[in-house]
Design a protein around this motif. Structure first.
Motif, short mmCIF file in Angstrom:
data_model
loop_
_atom_site.label_atom_id
_atom_site.label_comp_id
_atom_site.label_asym_id
_atom_site.label_seq_id
_atom_site.Cartn_x
_atom_site.Cartn_y
_atom_site.Cartn_z
N VAL A 128 0.74 -0.84 0.14
CA VAL A 128 -0.09 -0.02 -0.58
C VAL A 128 0.89 1.30 0.44
O VAL A 128 1.67 1.45 0.72
N MET A 129 0.29 2.24 -0.77
CA MET A 129 1.18 3.46 -0.41
C MET A 129 0.58 4.32 -0.67
O MET A 129 -0.40 4.86 -0.42
N PHE A 130 0.50 5.45 0.29
CA PHE A 130 0.08 7.21 0.60
C PHE A 130 1.22 7.56 -0.60
O PHE A 130 2.25 7.88 0.33
N GLN A 165 1.55 2.27 -15.66
CA GLN A 165 2.59 1.82 -16.05
C GLN A 165 3.81 0.57 -15.27
O GLN A 165 4.17 0.03 -15.36
N HIS A 166 3.24 0.86 -13.73
CA HIS A 166 3.92 -0.63 -12.55
C HIS A 166 2.78 -0.84 -12.01
O HIS A 166 3.47 -1.52 -11.16
N GLY A 167 1.74 -1.07 -12.35
CA GLY A 167 0.94 -1.92 -12.03
C GLY A 167 0.24 -1.83 -11.06
O GLY A 167 -1.02 -2.57 -10.46
N GLY A 168 -0.66 -0.59 -10.86
CA GLY A 168 -1.10 -0.19 -9.44
C GLY A 168 -2.21 -0.07 -9.76
O GLY A 168 -2.67 0.22 -10.81
N THR A 169 -2.79 -0.58 -8.48
CA THR A 169 -4.44 -0.16 -8.37
C THR A 169 -5.06 1.64 -7.63
O THR A 169 -4.85 1.25 -6.62
N VAL A 174 -7.90 10.88 -1.90
CA VAL A 174 -7.71 11.26 -0.47
C VAL A 174 -7.75 13.37 -0.48
O VAL A 174 -6.67 13.55 0.02
N GLY A 175 -8.93 13.95 -0.89
CA GLY A 175 -7.92 15.54 -1.35
C GLY A 175 -6.74 15.68 -2.02
O GLY A 175 -7.21 15.35 -3.50
N ASP A 176 -6.02 15.65 -1.39
CA ASP A 176 -4.81 16.43 -2.46
C ASP A 176 -3.74 14.54 -2.79
O ASP A 176 -2.48 14.98 -3.11
N ALA A 177 -4.17 13.90 -1.50
CA ALA A 177 -3.51 12.83 -0.50
C ALA A 177 -4.26 11.80 -2.25
O ALA A 177 -5.21 11.56 -2.21
N LEU A 178 -3.04 10.38 -2.07
CA LEU A 178 -4.06 9.44 -2.77
C LEU A 178 -3.06 8.16 -2.20
O LEU A 178 -2.30 8.13 -1.79
N MET A 179 -4.45 7.06 -2.20
CA MET A 179 -4.15 5.53 -1.74
C MET A 179 -3.57 4.96 -2.57
O MET A 179 -5.40 4.39 -3.72
N VAL A 180 -2.73 4.39 -3.41
CA VAL A 180 -1.84 2.86 -4.00
C VAL A 180 -2.71 1.50 -3.33
O VAL A 180 -1.69 1.59 -2.60
N LEU A 181 -2.92 0.84 -4.67
CA LEU A 181 -2.74 -0.44 -3.78
C LEU A 181 -1.84 -1.39 -4.98
O LEU A 181 -2.25 -1.11 -5.91
N TRP A 182 -0.61 -2.47 -4.59
CA TRP A 182 -0.36 -3.25 -5.26
C TRP A 182 -0.24 -4.82 -5.36
O TRP A 182 -0.26 -4.67 -4.08
N GLY A 183 -1.32 -5.28 -5.88
CA GLY A 183 -1.25 -6.73 -5.64
C GLY A 183 -2.97 -6.96 -5.78
O GLY A 183 -3.15 -8.45 -5.39
N ALA A 184 -3.73 -5.91 -6.29
CA ALA A 184 -5.37 -5.96 -6.37
C ALA A 184 -5.71 -5.66 -6.66
O ALA A 184 -5.55 -4.04 -7.33
N PRO A 185 -7.07 -5.79 -7.16
CA PRO A 185 -7.76 -6.84 -7.86
C PRO A 185 -6.72 -8.30 -8.14
O PRO A 185 -6.97 -9.16 -7.57
N GLN A 186 -6.08 -7.72 -8.84
CA GLN A 186 -4.79 -9.17 -9.62
C GLN A 186 -3.94 -8.85 -9.06
O GLN A 186 -3.12 -7.92 -8.21
N ASP A 187 -3.26 -10.70 -8.61
CA ASP A 187 -2.53 -10.43 -8.11
C ASP A 187 -1.14 -10.22 -8.63
O ASP A 187 -0.88 -10.38 -9.99
N LEU A 188 0.08 -9.38 -7.54
CA LEU A 188 1.27 -8.95 -8.66
C LEU A 188 1.66 -9.37 -8.05
O LEU A 188 2.74 -9.43 -6.32
#
Length: 340
Positions: A128-130, A165-169, A174-188
């Protein structure tokens, strides 16, 4: 009285039936020509109906797959087909507008997996990236609204491109923030490594964007990034009439807390020890040490993900692994760590 004579009259058959036969032959030929013309007309008419219907069916399938960009319009002399074409065009237009408010890639992946679009979750291992913009509140107070919207749009477009480009979802804004997932919904398989590479590319892209804005006297969007890897509960959540795909759990909270640490430590990209271990030695890192996180009793080992400087020396990576020098936390963090 009967004479016993039989009167015979001989007339050539051609004289008697020739006209009839000719009429029959010409009738048959005329009928065959008429049938051929009718068959040709019927085929043309059928093609004039089936071809537009096939194109409309293709458009309908594309709409069902959420592929609504540049749908071809269908022309026909039949008013019903023109009405159906206009109805599909209106549907595609409405769906294009709707797609701007939902993560279309996530919906496509869920549909491809055959997952029901109802509330359901599953345990997964995610990275998870914020991200967050430093001092955004001050920027929002000092920049005209239209200019702020224009900058945020450029900023989010840049981030979205790099993340894809890096397979993130991209889970949410959230305002100026981002929440990004790697590994969902597709496995990575290499989710931690891809997330870290995305973080480096994001900072490079943001630096270029900020340099451009500086030339026009616009404020920079200095961005902090935090990454953590661990177990979450991911899936479709929400109300009956409004759902979203997201992830919940301690891993998400820790990733957000790690991003917050950048302001205290003066760093730009921080990753957890679990992310660094899962990533391997592919990228240069520097140990920060055990740092207390807000809301957690146990300190967390965090690392700075080092960005390569531009120039000829960019290929020389800083030390990686146990040999890296640990940076002690600032006094404020020490005091917090010793507090009961």
């Amino acid at each position: 009285p009967s004479t016993g004579w039989t009167l015979l009259s001989w007339v050539p058959e051609n004289k008697v039936l020739g006209g009839v036969r000719g009429a029959v032959v010409w009738g048959l030929l005329t009928a065959l020509v008429f049938l051929a013309l009718m068959l040709n007309f019927s085929l043309r008419l059928a093609r004039g109906i089936t071809r537009p219907v096939e194109k409309l069916a293709s458009n309908a399938r594309r709409i069902g797959q959420l592929d609504v960009q540049e749908l071809p319009r269908v022309s026909s002399r039949l008013e019903e087909i023109r009405h159906l074409d206009q109805a599909l065009a209106d549907s595609a237009h409405g769906l294009r507008a709707f797609m701007k408010f939902v993560p279309v890639d996530v919906v496509r992946q869920l549909m491809a997996r055959g997952q029901a679009l109802t509330a359901s979750v599953e345990p997964r291992e995610l990275t998870v990236m914020f991200t967050d913009v430093r001092g955004f509140t001050h920027i929002a107070e000092t920049v005209p609204a239209q200019q702020l919207v224009a900058q945020m749009t450029r900023y989010f477009n840049t981030a979205s491109t790099v993340i894809a480009q890096h397979g993130g979802t991209l889970d949410k804004f959230v305002g100026d923030a981002l929440m990004v997932l790697w590994g969902a919904p597709q496995d990575l398989a290499d989710a931690p490594l891809q997330a870290c590479r995305a973080a480096l590319d994001l900072q490079r892209a943001f630096d270029e964007l900020n340099a451009e804005w500086a030339c026009h006297g616009l404020p920079a969007f200095e961005t902090c990034i935090g990454i953590h890897t661990g177990p979450v509960v991911a899936g479709v959540l929400g109300a009956d009439d409004r759902l979203t795909y997201t992830a919940l759990g301690d891993t998400v909270n820790v990733a957000s807390r790690i991003e917050d640490l950048n302001r205290e430590l003066g760093t730009r990209i921080l990753i957890s020890d679990t992310t660094r271990a899962a990533m391997g030695p592919a990228l240069a890192t520097r140990a920060i040490g055990a740092v207390p996180l807000r809301g957690r009793q146990t300190p967390l080992e965090v690392w700075e993900l080092l960005e390569q400087p531009a120039g000829p020396s960019a290929g020389a990576a800083p030390p990686v692994g146990p040999a890296a020098t640990a940076i002690p936390p600032p006094p404020a963090l020490k005091k917090h760590a010793l507090a009961p």
